[in-house]
Structures are given as C-alpha cells and as structure tokens.
Design a protein around this motif. Structure first.
Motif, mmCIF file in Angstrom:
data_model
loop_
_atom_site.group_PDB
_atom_site.id
_atom_site.type_symbol
_atom_site.label_atom_id
_atom_site.label_comp_id
_atom_site.label_asym_id
_atom_site.label_seq_id
_atom_site.Cartn_x
_atom_site.Cartn_y
_atom_site.Cartn_z
ATOM 1 N N ALA A 1 126.133 45.378 33.314
ATOM 2 C CA ALA A 1 124.976 44.638 33.229
ATOM 3 C C ALA A 1 124.485 44.553 34.805
ATOM 4 O O ALA A 1 123.226 44.611 35.150
ATOM 5 C CB ALA A 1 125.144 43.192 32.830
ATOM 6 N N ALA B 1 123.433 39.681 25.166
ATOM 7 C CA ALA B 1 124.831 39.625 25.398
ATOM 8 C C ALA B 1 125.521 40.288 24.255
ATOM 9 O O ALA B 1 126.267 40.883 24.425
ATOM 10 C CB ALA B 1 125.235 38.539 25.779
ATOM 11 N N ASP C 1 127.710 36.769 30.510
ATOM 12 C CA ASP C 1 127.488 35.904 29.424
ATOM 13 C C ASP C 1 128.479 34.721 29.483
ATOM 14 O O ASP C 1 128.194 33.670 29.261
ATOM 15 C CB ASP C 1 127.637 36.534 27.910
ATOM 16 C CG ASP C 1 127.274 35.580 26.811
ATOM 17 O OD1 ASP C 1 126.206 34.972 26.815
ATOM 18 O OD2 ASP C 1 127.911 35.637 25.830
ATOM 19 N N PHE D 1 127.864 42.668 30.452
ATOM 20 C CA PHE D 1 126.990 41.874 29.819
ATOM 21 C C PHE D 1 127.889 40.767 29.225
ATOM 22 O O PHE D 1 127.710 39.400 29.301
ATOM 23 C CB PHE D 1 126.431 42.416 28.557
ATOM 24 C CG PHE D 1 125.038 43.330 28.672
ATOM 25 C CD1 PHE D 1 123.745 42.752 28.880
ATOM 26 C CD2 PHE D 1 125.117 44.520 29.430
ATOM 27 C CE1 PHE D 1 122.684 43.406 29.208
ATOM 28 C CE2 PHE D 1 123.996 45.320 29.782
ATOM 29 C CZ PHE D 1 122.763 44.838 29.842
ATOM 30 N N HIS E 1 124.921 44.248 23.716
ATOM 31 C CA HIS E 1 125.428 45.141 24.855
ATOM 32 C C HIS E 1 126.770 44.549 25.615
ATOM 33 O O HIS E 1 126.988 44.982 26.685
ATOM 34 C CB HIS E 1 124.185 45.266 25.861
ATOM 35 C CG HIS E 1 122.797 45.633 25.260
ATOM 36 N ND1 HIS E 1 122.726 46.591 24.520
ATOM 37 C CD2 HIS E 1 121.883 44.801 25.389
ATOM 38 C CE1 HIS E 1 121.296 46.540 24.316
ATOM 39 N NE2 HIS E 1 120.816 45.329 24.638
ATOM 40 N N THR E 2 127.487 43.621 24.862
ATOM 41 C CA THR E 2 128.542 43.121 25.432
ATOM 42 C C THR E 2 129.654 44.111 26.592
ATOM 43 O O THR E 2 129.875 43.668 27.538
ATOM 44 C CB THR E 2 129.681 42.683 24.355
ATOM 45 O OG1 THR E 2 128.888 42.023 23.397
ATOM 46 C CG2 THR E 2 130.831 42.112 24.821
ATOM 47 N N TRP F 1 118.054 43.237 30.586
ATOM 48 C CA TRP F 1 119.161 42.702 29.936
ATOM 49 C C TRP F 1 118.951 42.733 28.409
ATOM 50 O O TRP F 1 119.989 43.334 27.791
ATOM 51 C CB TRP F 1 118.888 41.050 30.314
ATOM 52 C CG TRP F 1 120.113 40.239 29.399
ATOM 53 C CD1 TRP F 1 120.074 39.533 28.317
ATOM 54 C CD2 TRP F 1 121.626 40.006 29.979
ATOM 55 N NE1 TRP F 1 120.910 39.005 28.009
ATOM 56 C CE2 TRP F 1 122.069 39.213 28.895
ATOM 57 C CE3 TRP F 1 122.294 40.406 30.961
ATOM 58 C CZ2 TRP F 1 123.424 38.862 28.868
ATOM 59 C CZ3 TRP F 1 123.747 40.019 31.037
ATOM 60 C CH2 TRP F 1 123.967 39.461 29.956
#
Length: 511
Positions: free
Chosen positions: A21, A13, A35, A31, A16-17, A221
C-alpha cells in the motif's frame, strides 16, 4: 447515507490486505500492516486522552508513518490538526492555541521544534511518533501494548476529522473543518472527475501530504493502488523516483513543474510509466505548461481548481482541452458541483460577465473552527463563497480573474492582477511575476509588477519600457504596470502560492 471516511478505510484494507500500500525509500507496508498499525495508533492515542472528538496537532513531515497516523485519527474519531513544519514557532503556537489542541504528535526530525513548543505550551502533551522527548515512550512503542483491532467508536457522518488551516491571503487565520462525510465526498470527487485510480496505479507524492497531495491517498487506497511517499521535492531525485517506482501518476504545483522543466534531466528522464500529471493550487505560467507538454505530451496533463473549503475539484481542465486560449481556463465544472457567479448585489451575473464564484457540493467543509462570523460569511445557505472572481464562456469553461481581495482599483477601474501576470509571463525575459496595487496619489492604487527575470535578461529601464509596452499591446491601457520592480525572488505562501499580501505590506511600509 453515503459511507463515512472511516468505512472507506476499512473497506480498502479488507479488499486489498496482502498488497503493498505505502512505500517510503526502501521501506514498505501492506494494506493489512497499515490497517493494523493505524488501529494500534488509535488505541494508543485514546489512552493518552485523544479519543473520540479529541483534537490532536500533527507536526510531521512526509514519512512511512504518515498514512497510518492519519488513518488512526479517522478510525478513532479524532479531529487532526496538521501543522506545516515550515512555519514559525509563533505560528504553530497560535494554531495550537486557537484550535485548543491538548496533544501534539511530532516526527523525529522535528523533535527540536517540538521541544520549543513544549516549553512555550506547558499545558500541551507532546508525543513523539518514533522518538519521545526526555525518555518518554514514543507512539510506536505505546502501540505495541494495545489491541490491533478497530476501535469501537460510534462515529457520525458530521464528526470533524480534519481541521486544516488555509493558505488564504486575506490576513485572517482560517481553519476549515472537514467531516467524516465531506472527506469521503472528496474521495468520490477525485475518483469521479480527476483520477479513476486502479490497482495498477502508483502515485508519487513529493509535496506535503497535509495539503492537496494527501487527498489522493484515500482514492488510491480504496482502489488498491500504491502510494509512494518522498520526503520532499527536488527535481533530480523526483525524476529518478518516477523511474524507480514506475509511477503512473503525480500531483504537482506549478512551481514544481517550472523547476522540472528547467532541470537538465527533464527531456531525457524515463517517464514511460507516467500516465497522469495532475496540477493545481496556483496559476500556471503558460510558457511552463507549453514546454512541459511539448516534452512529456499533452495527453498526460490534468489541471484542477478547488479550495480547502471544497476540495479537490470544482473544475477540471482535461488533456484534450490543454490547447489555445483554454490553457488560461481552469476547466469545466465537475459532475457533482453546482456553481453560480454572483455580482456585488448578490445576483447572478449575465453570461460572459465576471462574478464571485459560489459553489456547493458534498465535499464542502462544515465551516471554520471557532469562527462563527467568518463561517456565516463564507458558508451561506449551503453555498461556499470562494472570494474568487471568474467568468464562464459559452462552452462552460471557467476562467479565473482573481481573488476579490487581490483586485486593484486604479483610477476607478478594476484590474485583476492575474490577467497582467499572465501577459508578463508570455515575455521571454520574465521567469516569474506578481502584480499588486500600491498606494498612489494620482491613481489611488498603482498597478505594480514584481518581476524575476530569466537568465541573461538585463534589469534596466529599457527592459521596463519593453515590458510595459508588451502588456499594453495585450490588455487595456489602464491595466499596464505603472511600476516594475526587478527582484531575485517573489515571496510565496507555505504551499507555493504567490504571497501578494506580503508584497502589498512591503510596498505600503507595513513590514
């Protein structure tokens, strides 16, 4: 110490925010959104009494919320118990009772089943994922009033985060327990041996995420790839989804591949983005894989062999090995797995001889839930006894013979059903085949084949004679079917494996 599963989720997370995702239909989540929602779910579950070390039944089909819900359980240190929605009410009651779940989260499409279970289990709380029962607020609604931050839970590497009922054919209900450490080991196993995912990968999931397909979510992920989730599998929409989402990888069971190759759109579908077709979970009929490779290219196909007790890969058959007699193999051993083949005396068998496959590695489960005798029998001194019988050739390729429980003893000789099934499937008149032992006064057990015919084949005594002769020409005479039963279908387990147990019960009058 290696990172826990929770640490891998947090790491992915953070790295790759802003990237997408998860996709489901026209819906998507980044992501960062997955999260945050998984954090909120974890807090909401804890408020309902499902905190660290709690056990929660998950009665959910594939959806956009599948990944946030799973991640919430991991983050909160919750032991999740997935329930296959195709099973009966009685089976669900048994699973929930045996694992002593006090709370069940259910999907909106399974509200009727949840209501039935709630009536049968008044001591269990049923919490709707998006729609509650009798006006009760759903988990999504409860998530709005709790913190978006990571739960402050001191998880340990040996905390159990997944109790997964196996589809074994021994007749004993088994629930393998995976920990924070072993599930992280599964992620490393996949990335190292089967699918080195990147941020350019898009994996399409049509099989239920509670089984092998879900194992690929965490590797994607961690590497920043996309997980595309379909509600289920049907050939035509699956082929269209490959094109629509630009899928680079798929995970299928052999039954699905057979349905695809029989679909009229199989040869014309645009699969130009598809680089990796991963398959396993049950034996692959040789005519099916040969046709699939002929159309889609051998370079795309990867086979894995593993078990719920030690996923995902014990051995892998790489694309370049999809040729000749090696198509009957399940591959070569992967990097971090040790393997032995043991005889009935518990000693390693000579090279080239069949023996029970016994393995060990970091992805092994911690045992079965509340089954000390079964655990002691399967997990011994760090080794997992698979009950599969295999042979290693001189190049290190592992060939499966069969399950020890499925072996037929006919006239004093051991017959492995899969060997006979593979030969039957080579005949153009045979679409599917399952072989079992049935009671016989002369042979003790008679080799009996249940056969589903290809279109146009005529089910008569003449064809029976042809099929018996076909088998006799390929294997020892004592292995040939003494009986051939034509059928419209062959029973399968919930994950698509041949259900030889139910066939044996049918022929012995046990149904």
């Amino acid at each position: 110490m290696s990172p826990t599963t929770r640490e891998l989720i947090v790491r992915g997370a953070r790295q790759h925010t802003g990237r997408v995702a998860v996709l489901f239909g026209d819906q998507e989540m980044t992501f960062g959104e997955v999260d945050e929602l998984s954090n909120r779910f974890a807090h909401a579950l804890a408020r309902e009494g499902a905190g660290h070390h709690g056990r929660v039944g998950l009665l959910v089909n594939n959806s956009l919320l599948s990944v946030p819900l799973d991640f919430a359980c991991v983050k909160g240190g919750v032991n999740r118990v997935p329930l296959n929605s195709r099973l009966s009410v009685a089976e669900h009651v048994t699973m929930l009772t045996d694992t002593r779940c006090e709370l069940v989260v259910f999907g909106a499409d399974l509200a009727d089943r949840a209501r039935e279970l709630a009536a049968a289990m008044p001591g269990v709380t049923f919490l709707g994922l998006e729609t509650g029962l009798d006006g009760e607020p759903s988990l999504m609604e409860r998530a709005k009033s709790v913190p978006p931050t990571l739960p402050e839970v001191e998880v340990g590497s040996d905390d159990v985060i997944l109790t997964l009922f196996t589809s074994g054919t021994t007749g004993t209900l088994k629930a393998a327990q995976h920990t924070q450490a072993s599930y992280a080991g599964i992620c490393r196993n996949v990335l190292l041996n089967l699918f080195p995912a990147t941020d350019e990968d898009v994996m399409l999931h049509a099989a239920s995420l509670i089984h092998a397909s879900g194992v690929f979510v965490l590797p994607l992920w961690l590497r920043g790839g996309r997980t595309v989730i379909l509600p289920g599998f049907a050939p035509e929409p699956f082929l269209k989804a490959i094109t629509r989402y630009g899928a680079t990888a798929v995970n299928l069971v052999p039954t699905m591949i057979q349905m695809l190759v029989e679909n009229p759109d199989f040869e014309t579908a645009d699969v130009s983005t598809l680089r990796r077709i991963i398959y396993g979970a049950s034996p692959m009929p040789r005519p099916v894989i040969e046709r699939a490779m002929r159309v889609w290219g051998r370079e795309r196909f990867w086979q894995y062999y593993g078990q719920t007790e030690i996923p995902l890969c014990i051995a892998v058959l790489r694309p370049e090995d999809h040729t000749g007699d090696r198509l009957a193999a399940c591959g070569q051993l992967v990097a971090e797995i040790d393997l032995r083949l043991l005889g009935e005396d518990g000693r390693e068998v000579p090279s080239g001889e069949p023996g029970e496959i016994v393995v060990r590695g970091p992805s092994a489960a911690a045992g079965y839930f509340d089954a000390p005798e079964l655990t002691a029998d399967t997990f011994r001194d760090g080794w997992v006894h698979t009950r599969d019988v295999g042979v290693l050739d001189g190049d290190g390729f592992l060939f499966l013979k069969d399950r020890t429980s499925d072996m037929i003893i006919s006239g004093g000789y051991n017959v492995y059903p899969r060997e006979v099934e593979d030969v039957l499937l080579e005949h153009p008149a045979v679409r599917e085949a399952a072989v079992v032992g049935t009671p016989d006064e002369r042979w003790v057990e008679a080799v009996t084949a249940v056969v589903v015919l290809a279109e146009g084949a005529v089910p008569d005594d003449g064809l029976r004679e042809v099929l018996v002769a076909h088998v006799t020409g390929k294997v020892a005479s004592y292995k040939k079917p003494r009986k051939i039963v034509f059928s419209d279908a062959i029973p399968k387990t919930a994950v698509g494996k041949l259900d030889r147990k139910s066939l044996r019960a049918r022929f012995s009058g046990g149904e």
